[in-house]
Design a protein around this motif. Structure first.
Motif, PDB file in Angstrom:
ATOM      1  N   GLY A  27       0.801  -1.217   0.000  1.00  0.00           N
ATOM      2  CA  GLY A  27       0.000   0.000   0.000  1.00  0.00           C
ATOM      3  C   GLY A  27       0.834   1.268   0.000  1.00  0.00           C
ATOM      4  O   GLY A  27       0.376   2.321  -0.451  1.00  0.00           O
ATOM      5  N   ARG A  28       2.057   1.174   0.492  1.00  0.00           N
ATOM      6  CA  ARG A  28       2.974   2.314   0.539  1.00  0.00           C
ATOM      7  C   ARG A  28       4.387   1.807   0.249  1.00  0.00           C
ATOM      8  O   ARG A  28       5.220   1.720   1.150  1.00  0.00           O
ATOM      9  CB  ARG A  28       2.928   2.975   1.909  1.00  0.00           C
ATOM     10  CG  ARG A  28       1.629   3.667   2.187  1.00  0.00           C
ATOM     11  CD  ARG A  28       1.668   4.383   3.503  1.00  0.00           C
ATOM     12  NE  ARG A  28       0.544   5.280   3.600  1.00  0.00           N
ATOM     13  CZ  ARG A  28      -0.104   5.531   4.721  1.00  0.00           C
ATOM     14  NH1 ARG A  28       0.271   4.964   5.849  1.00  0.00           N
ATOM     15  NH2 ARG A  28      -1.116   6.367   4.737  1.00  0.00           N
ATOM     16  N   PRO A  77       4.563   3.964   9.591  1.00  0.00           N
ATOM     17  CA  PRO A  77       5.482   3.424   8.582  1.00  0.00           C
ATOM     18  C   PRO A  77       6.058   4.504   7.660  1.00  0.00           C
ATOM     19  O   PRO A  77       7.157   4.352   7.132  1.00  0.00           O
ATOM     20  CB  PRO A  77       4.646   2.417   7.799  1.00  0.00           C
ATOM     21  CG  PRO A  77       3.234   2.695   8.136  1.00  0.00           C
ATOM     22  CD  PRO A  77       3.214   3.410   9.441  1.00  0.00           C
ATOM     23  N   VAL A  78       5.319   5.610   7.460  1.00  0.00           N
ATOM     24  CA  VAL A  78       5.843   6.726   6.667  1.00  0.00           C
ATOM     25  C   VAL A  78       6.707   7.571   7.606  1.00  0.00           C
ATOM     26  O   VAL A  78       6.236   8.025   8.644  1.00  0.00           O
ATOM     27  CB  VAL A  78       4.709   7.579   6.056  1.00  0.00           C
ATOM     28  CG1 VAL A  78       5.283   8.717   5.226  1.00  0.00           C
ATOM     29  CG2 VAL A  78       3.780   6.715   5.216  1.00  0.00           C
TER      30      VAL A  78
END
Length: 166
Positions: A27-28, A77-78
């Motif tokens: 997703g990222r 996570p970012v």
């Protein structure tokens, strides 16, 4: 690790190291290689405890001091990125994830007490140096950043217990 240095003194400590990284996040994908959220780089503790009998009464005096150490911790996570989000489409800018971490911190605690076979009374203090640190960050860049939960400040208390049966 725990070591009884003498009949009255015990020393203890421990350490945990984590080098966890995101291997794959479909997703990222731009987060691959970032640190695992909510996983500090290290945790540790160290301390000493002193115990002494007080005469022949069976009463014991106990004193303890300990410290806890926690390394840098990411909460998303970012990390260190500015990325588009839903409000970006309406001209509100992008989500800034640069402040989604907690710096390393340490906390010192202490205890003084008396105990017998039937009862105990202990004065305690937590975060004795009144260290300010972030307990948690709830990431919400769509609202302009994040919600933070500050750490508990210095606190004191008294614990009293009594055993009715052996």
């Amino acid at each position: 690790l725990r070591w009884r240095a003498t009949d009255h003194v015990a020393l203890f400590g421990g350490i945990g190291l984590t080098d966890g990284k995101i291997d794959k996040y479909s997703g990222r994908p731009y987060t691959n290689g970032n640190k695992l959220p909510y996983s500090p780089d290290y945790t540790g503790n160290a301390g000493a405890e002193f115990t002494a009998s007080m005469g022949g009464s069976g009463l014991k005096f106990v004193a303890r001091v300990d410290a806890t150490f926690v390394g840098k911790t990411w909460f998303h996570p970012v990390q260190n990125d500015t990325v588009p989000n839903l409000p970006t489409a309406f001209g509100f800018g992008q989500g800034n994830y640069g402040k989604m971490s907690r710096d390393p911190y340490e906390v010192i605690n202490g205890r003084l007490g008396l105990r017998s076979d039937k009862w105990s009374a202990t004065l305690w203090g937590r975060n004795l140096a009144d260290k300010k640190y972030l307990q948690e960050i709830i990431v919400a860049p769509e609202f302009g950043g994040s919600f933070i939960h500050d750490s508990p400040r210095r606190s004191y208390g008294l614990d009293v217990s009594y055993r009715f049966a052996n």
